[in-house]
Design an enzyme around this catalytic site. Sequence first.
Site, PDB file in Angstrom:
ATOM      1  N   SER A   1       5.422   2.270  -0.486  1.00 53.58           N
ATOM      2  CA  SER A   1       6.538   2.317  -1.439  1.00 53.58           C
ATOM      3  C   SER A   1       6.714   1.018  -2.217  1.00 53.58           C
ATOM      4  O   SER A   1       7.302   1.015  -3.307  1.00 53.58           O
ATOM      5  CB  SER A   1       7.836   2.667  -0.715  1.00 53.58           C
ATOM      6  OG  SER A   1       8.151   1.662   0.215  1.00 53.58           O
TER       7      SER A   1
ATOM      8  N   GLU B   1      12.240  -2.555   5.360  1.00 52.35           N
ATOM      9  CA  GLU B   1      11.158  -1.943   6.148  1.00 52.35           C
ATOM     10  C   GLU B   1      11.376  -2.177   7.647  1.00 52.35           C
ATOM     11  O   GLU B   1      10.431  -2.386   8.388  1.00 52.35           O
ATOM     12  CB  GLU B   1       9.797  -2.498   5.693  1.00 52.35           C
ATOM     13  CG  GLU B   1       9.547  -2.420   4.209  1.00 52.35           C
ATOM     14  CD  GLU B   1       9.743  -1.025   3.612  1.00 52.35           C
ATOM     15  OE1 GLU B   1       9.774  -0.036   4.375  1.00 52.35           O
ATOM     16  OE2 GLU B   1       9.887  -0.928   2.392  1.00 52.35           O
TER      17      GLU B   1
ATOM     18  N   TYR C   1       0.833  -1.216   0.000  1.00 54.46           N
ATOM     19  CA  TYR C   1       0.000   0.000   0.000  1.00 54.46           C
ATOM     20  C   TYR C   1       0.862   1.259   0.000  1.00 54.46           C
ATOM     21  O   TYR C   1       0.332   2.366  -0.005  1.00 54.46           O
ATOM     22  CB  TYR C   1      -0.917  -0.004   1.233  1.00 54.46           C
ATOM     23  CG  TYR C   1      -0.148  -0.062   2.535  1.00 54.46           C
ATOM     24  CD1 TYR C   1       0.250  -1.289   3.075  1.00 54.46           C
ATOM     25  CD2 TYR C   1       0.224   1.097   3.197  1.00 54.46           C
ATOM     26  CE1 TYR C   1       0.987  -1.347   4.244  1.00 54.46           C
ATOM     27  CE2 TYR C   1       0.953   1.052   4.371  1.00 54.46           C
ATOM     28  CZ  TYR C   1       1.333  -0.173   4.887  1.00 54.46           C
ATOM     29  OH  TYR C   1       2.069  -0.231   6.045  1.00 54.46           O
TER      30      TYR C   1
HETATM   31  C1  BEZ Z   1       4.027  -1.158   1.406  1.00 52.74           C
HETATM   32  O1  BEZ Z   1       3.104  -1.954   1.595  1.00 52.74           O
HETATM   33  O2  BEZ Z   1       4.219  -0.668   0.299  1.00 52.74           O
HETATM   34  C2  BEZ Z   1       4.874  -0.766   2.532  1.00 52.74           C
HETATM   35  C3  BEZ Z   1       4.506  -1.061   3.792  1.00 52.74           C
HETATM   36  C4  BEZ Z   1       5.298  -0.675   4.849  1.00 52.74           C
HETATM   37  C5  BEZ Z   1       6.454  -0.030   4.627  1.00 52.74           C
HETATM   38  C6  BEZ Z   1       6.812   0.264   3.354  1.00 52.74           C
HETATM   39  C7  BEZ Z   1       6.042  -0.118   2.305  1.00 52.74           C
END
Ligand code: BEZ
Length: 186
Positions: free
Chosen positions: A28, A99, A26
């Site tokens: 990056s 992350e 959701y």
């Molecule tokens: C992601 O779902 O894109 C995301 C979630 C947490 C940290 C960075 C990216």
Amino acid sequence: MSIDTSKVNKDLDFFDRHESLWLFAYGSIIFKVDFDYIEKRAASIDHFSRRFWQGSHDHRGTIEAPGRVVTLVPDINAHCLGMAYRITPAVFQHLDYREKNGYLRQKTALHFDDGSEEIGLIYIADDSNAAYLGPASDTEIATQIAQSNGPSGSNKRYLLDLADALRQLGSDDTHIFSLERLVLAL
Ligand code: BEZ
């Protein structure tokens, strides 16, 4: 809201011996895909809103001047659109490191356009992690984003890339698009 870490560990046990699993992106991970995946599909999850409430001192800011990145916030009537990637468990070694600043993995139901559903994982950061910043007015968040820079680039670029990726997915995420408008006007 605090993440129950014993539940998080059970969530991971659920995927033991799976050769592949779905990750719902959701943030990056929608626009910065630096990992191998087997397939990707637009998807959504229920009962969460995407919010710029997590601090970033390792990617889009510094310890002295953290930026803001997205996390998911429980919201009973909400629906969050993103991108699902089917990946091998080994890919998590890379993503867990990328992350590492306060995010934990949690199991959730993913919904696809054809009406099908799969259990997958999300990364989520809540108020129990040291980098969490929490809510602020749109103007305060936009100002912080406009001013922040870190090793992965500017916080503004993160917001604009996310907004572009969500537009391509057909998302109507008012939090993201109103921040985009404010940052571009600054
Ligand atoms: C992601 O779902 O894109 C995301 C979630 C947490 C940290 C960075 C990216």
